[in-house]
Design an enzyme around this catalytic site. Structure first.
Site, short mmCIF file in Angstrom:
data_model
loop_
_atom_site.label_atom_id
_atom_site.label_comp_id
_atom_site.label_asym_id
_atom_site.label_seq_id
_atom_site.Cartn_x
_atom_site.Cartn_y
_atom_site.Cartn_z
N ASP A 84 0.86 -1.19 0.00
CA ASP A 84 0.00 0.00 0.00
C ASP A 84 0.89 1.24 0.00
OD1 ASP A 84 -2.11 -1.77 0.48
OD2 ASP A 84 -1.83 -1.61 2.66
N ASP A 90 -0.19 8.13 7.81
CA ASP A 90 0.11 6.75 8.23
C ASP A 90 1.44 6.72 8.97
OD1 ASP A 90 -1.97 5.42 7.03
OD2 ASP A 90 -0.89 4.95 5.19
N GLU A 113 1.43 -2.32 11.00
CA GLU A 113 1.23 -2.42 9.55
C GLU A 113 2.37 -1.73 8.80
OE1 GLU A 113 -2.20 -0.50 7.73
OE2 GLU A 113 -1.98 -1.86 6.04
N GLU A 114 2.93 -0.71 9.43
CA GLU A 114 3.93 0.11 8.74
C GLU A 114 5.34 -0.44 8.83
OE1 GLU A 114 2.68 2.29 6.81
OE2 GLU A 114 0.68 2.01 7.66
N ASP A 132 -2.49 -1.16 13.91
CA ASP A 132 -2.60 -0.47 12.62
C ASP A 132 -2.80 0.99 13.01
OD1 ASP A 132 -3.07 0.60 10.19
OD2 ASP A 132 -4.64 -0.80 9.60
N LEU A 134 -3.02 3.82 11.48
CA LEU A 134 -4.04 4.60 10.78
C LEU A 134 -4.68 3.75 9.71
CD1 LEU A 134 -4.88 7.39 11.58
CD2 LEU A 134 -3.68 8.29 9.63
N ASP A 135 -5.85 3.24 10.02
CA ASP A 135 -6.54 2.36 9.08
C ASP A 135 -7.52 3.15 8.21
OD1 ASP A 135 -7.25 -0.51 8.38
OD2 ASP A 135 -9.21 0.38 8.80
N GLU A 291 -5.64 -5.99 12.40
CA GLU A 291 -6.97 -5.47 12.03
C GLU A 291 -8.06 -6.40 12.57
OE1 GLU A 291 -6.43 -2.90 8.01
OE2 GLU A 291 -6.29 -5.04 7.68
P1 FDP Z 1 -7.44 0.99 3.21
O1 FDP Z 1 -7.03 0.06 2.11
O2 FDP Z 1 -7.97 2.31 2.71
O3 FDP Z 1 -6.40 1.18 4.28
O4 FDP Z 1 -7.47 -2.44 5.75
C1 FDP Z 1 -7.47 -1.56 4.85
C2 FDP Z 1 -8.80 -1.01 4.36
O5 FDP Z 1 -8.69 0.31 3.96
C3 FDP Z 1 -9.97 -1.08 5.36
O6 FDP Z 1 -9.98 -0.04 6.29
C4 FDP Z 1 -11.17 -1.03 4.47
O7 FDP Z 1 -12.33 -1.57 5.03
C5 FDP Z 1 -10.69 -1.80 3.26
O8 FDP Z 1 -9.27 -1.80 3.29
C6 FDP Z 1 -11.13 -1.18 1.97
O9 FDP Z 1 -10.69 -1.96 0.92
P2 FDP Z 1 -11.30 -1.78 -0.55
O10 FDP Z 1 -10.89 -0.42 -1.02
O11 FDP Z 1 -10.70 -2.86 -1.35
O12 FDP Z 1 -12.79 -1.90 -0.43
#
Ligand code: FDP
Length: 342
Positions: A84, A90, A113-114, A132, A134-135, A291
């Site tokens: 990512d 983040d 995560e980082e 995590d 900043l999710d 997560e």
């Molecule tokens: P993000 O990739 O924006 O960090 O775990 C990561 C996460 O967000 C979740 O917070 C979120 O529910 C999911 O991924 C969103 O993924 P999609 O964009 O594939 O729906």
């Protein structure tokens, strides 16, 4: 009316005083202190660790709130191990939490995560944390709710000795505490230590979290389903059948794409969040250690359920730090129904 009369001589406020000034509730610090004897090892370190997390979250909250003003939006230009794009916030949130936990001294190892591998903090510390910081990164730049997710484990090896894989790769059922911070229309800290779930709302002018949602319970059933339907063509037949089941009953589709925010809404209102295996992510997208485990613990403590579509999340063996899993979490009956179509 004199202060003495309205406050009942120092006892519980009378009706008169509560009419004039609403009670603001129990501050997080006091709540943690009052409940410290619920912990299996009530030496005060876990309490301090929860306070460190709360403090770091206040700093992150400040930064999240002014991100647009001080050039904190956008990508750093690097990627984390999961591939990512790392956003500035983040990275910043990771620094804030790592620093607060390093200073506190209760944590021997931090999984984030980082970071590709775990980070050594204080070898004398009795706890391991998975976080995590900043999710929901994709929502940062557009002012949509984001969150922090954390799981706390007790280390298995004695403090002061080298950290072992068994300290790090613990199952979700070994968590001693877990929770999340939601940076939303208001900021909330929600956590469990295995004695139910309590939610605290941040009061920015006082700089304190106050108990606003005591003993949260997730409705057993609900009418909200949260899934990225844009990926539906690559979902398995049972997942597609469940989506159809929801549509046939005119359930409400709500998907923010910020796990914490989607989870929190469903916990309060009744609903299910599903991130199944997809063609792009055959093992699911979400990370087990920082997560899913935390939210599974919170969900179960609130009366909800969390599985990978088959097995309980908290029972899944952890083989690597950044392990992914499919994730079905929310109201018990909805998760059961979704699984029954599999
Ligand atoms: P993000 O990739 O924006 O960090 O775990 C990561 C996460 O967000 C979740 O917070 C979120 O529910 C999911 O991924 C969103 O993924 P999609 O964009 O594939 O729906």
């Amino acid at each position: 009316m004199s202060m003495q009369r309205s406050f009942n001589n120092g006892n519980a406020p009378s009706i008169e005083s509560s009419r004039i000034a609403h009670s603001i509730g129990t501050a997080l610090d006091r709540f943690i202190k009052n409940n410290q004897d619920q912990f299996a090892y009530a030496s005060g370190e876990l309490s301090q660790l929860l306070r460190d997390i709360a403090l770091a979250s206040k700093v992150v909250n400040r930064e999240v709130n002014k991100a647009g003003l001080i050039d904190l939006m956008g990508a750093v230009g690097s990627q984390n191990l999961a591939g990512d794009d790392q956003q500035k916030l983040d990275v910043l949130a990771n620094i804030r939490f790592t620093r607060a936990l390093a200073k506190g001294g209760e944590v021997c190892a931090l999984i984030s995560e980082e970071s590709d591998t775990y980070v050594d903090l204080n070898n004398e510390g009795k706890y391991v944390i998975a976080i995590d910081p900043l999710d929901g990164s994709s929502n940062i730049d557009v002012n949509v709710s984001i969150g922090t997710i954390f799981s706390i484990y007790r280390r298995k090896s004695p403090a002061g000795t080298p950290i072992q894989p068994s300290d790090i790769l613990q199952k979700g059922s070994d968590q001693v505490a877990a929770g999340y911070v939601l940076y939303g229309s208001s900021t909330m800290l929600v956590y469990t230590t295995g004695h139910g779930v309590n939610g605290f709302t941040y009061e920015p002018t006082l700089g304190e979290y106050f108990l606003s949602h005591p003993q949260l319970k997730m409705p057993e059933d609900g009418k909200i389903y949260s899934i990225n339907e844009g990926l539906a063509n690559s979902f398995s037949a049972p997942v597609q059948a469940y989506i159809q089941y929801c549509k046939d009953r005119q359930y409400t589709a709500r998907y923010i794409g910020s796990l914490v925010a989607d989870f929190h809404r469903n916990m309060l209102k009744g609903g299910i969040y599903i991130y199944p295996a997809t063609a792009k992510s055959p093992n699911g997208k979400l990370r087990l250690m920082y997560e899913c485990n935390a939210l599974a613990f919170v969900a179960e403590q609130a009366g909800g359920s969390a599985t990978n579509g088959k097995d309980r999340i908290l029972d899944i063996e952890v083989k690597e730090l950044h392990q992914r899993t499919a994730f079905y979490v929310g109201s018990k009956n909805m998760v059961e129904k979704a699984e029954s179509l599999g």
